[in-house]
Motif scaffolding. Structure first.
Motif: not given
Length: 346
Positions: A196, A210-211, A213-218, A221, A245, A247
């Motif tokens: 990590t 984070i990458d 894909h995870e950034a868009r999800r966060l 939300e 978080y 990026w």
């Protein structure tokens, strides 16, 4: 069936959408040429939808609308006193008898967006008499159009080079002197723990990298999730960094995400937004989140002559700390936080 009607400077318009059990949508919209009130437009929209359902030979129908007056008057919970609405109410009840089973339910405006957009389109479009426009076909694009013309490759996360440098201490084979200098300078701000990667913030807090894909999800939300207040780009950036978080292009992504949020574009310039359900603010562990507020001036005064009460509460345990103050100053608040919260529970 969902219905909606509205009256504004662009004119009066009504619309309804029939949704079959298999999920097929059948939109109907009409523009009203005569002057009418908003309640009359809501009734006409409901009548328009019922007439379409009868033409489709529907026998069981569930009706949803964001007009409390139309729904509750149809259910008999409210009386119809307006003389303009009485004939519409009677005609709606007559149409309802054509169905074997029919129900009317109030739904918030946020869940009635499709019909609202349909009625807006009906008021903006220039439609002549006897002109029929076929229903629009709406497709969901899963990616930008240019993605269809290039080959997809297994993209690596943005921090891959920094992570490899911290793991091995070696530069990329094709890196020149300038690239090596830049990579070495960037790596100083990062910390690798196992697999990590973390970035050190200005206050020495470690932010997990984070990458995309995870950034868009966060972003989805935090911005518009269960407790999402639809904050602007700067506030969204601060919120995600407080959550731990990071990026590389997060500020640019925040602004783009807010610009593409449909609800932000519809309600951003309006003073009154549709009501939403309140969501409690939760804290993951004790002492992670405190709320502070000031009460006063109070009357009568406290026994010591103070006029204000400074209150702090821990969101996890609901523990309360409070003191009285003669005047609210930054020094007094800082002394309270240090003495009654930090030093007391450290």
């Amino acid at each position: 069936m969902y219905f909606d009607g509205a009256v504004n400077s662009a004119g009066s318009r009504v619309g309804a959408v029939l949704i079959s059990p298999d999920g097929r949508h059948y939109p109907i919209a009409a523009k009203v040429d005569f002057s009418c009130t908003n309640n009359v437009a809501e009734y006409k929209a409901c009548i328009l939808g019922l007439q379409a359902a009868i033409d489709f030979k529907v026998k069981e129908l569930e009706v949803f609308g964001d007009s409390m007056l139309t729904i509750f008057q149809t259910l008999g919970q409210w009386k119809t006193k307006d003389a303009k609405l009485v004939p519409y109410h009677e005609y709606l009840e007559e149409l309802a008898k054509s169905f074997k089973k029919i129900s009317f339910t109030y739904t918030p405006r946020t869940k009635n967006q499709f019909v609202d957009a349909l009625t807006t389109l009906a008021s903006m479009a220039s439609i002549t008499k006897e002109n029929i426009i076929e229903p629009l076909e709406i497709e969901i694009a899963k990616g930008p159009a240019y993605c269809d013309s290039i080959e997809a490759t297994d993209a690596k996360p943005w921090y891959e080079d920094i992570k490899n440098f911290l793991q091995t201490g070696q530069y990329l084979p094709f890196a020149d002197r300038r690239d090596r200098k830049t990579l070495k300078r960037l790596a100083v701000h990062y910390f690798l723990s196992g697999e990590t990667l973390y970035r050190r913030s200005f206050d020495a807090t470690l932010l997990r990298c984070i990458d995309i894909h995870e950034a868009r999800r966060l972003m989805e939300e935090v911005h518009g999730g269960s407790c999402g207040p639809h904050m602007n780009g700067l506030m969204l950036a601060k919120k995600l960094m407080r959550l731990g978080y990071y990026w590389s292009i997060m500020e640019t992504d925040y602004v783009k995400h807010v610009r593409h949020c449909s609800r932000c574009q519809v309600y951003a310039s309006q003073i009154k937004a549709p009501p939403n359900e309140l969501c409690p603010m939760t804290a993951p562990w004790p002492f992670s989140m405190w709320g502070i507020d000031v009460i006063g001036p109070i009357n009568p005064k406290a026994s010591n002559g103070h006029l204000f009460i400074l209150v702090a509460i821990d969101y996890f345990t609901k523990w309360i700390e409070a003191i009285t103050l003669a005047s609210v100053t930054a020094k007094a608040v800082a002394r309270f936080v240090k003495r009654d919260i930090i030093a007391r529970y450290r």
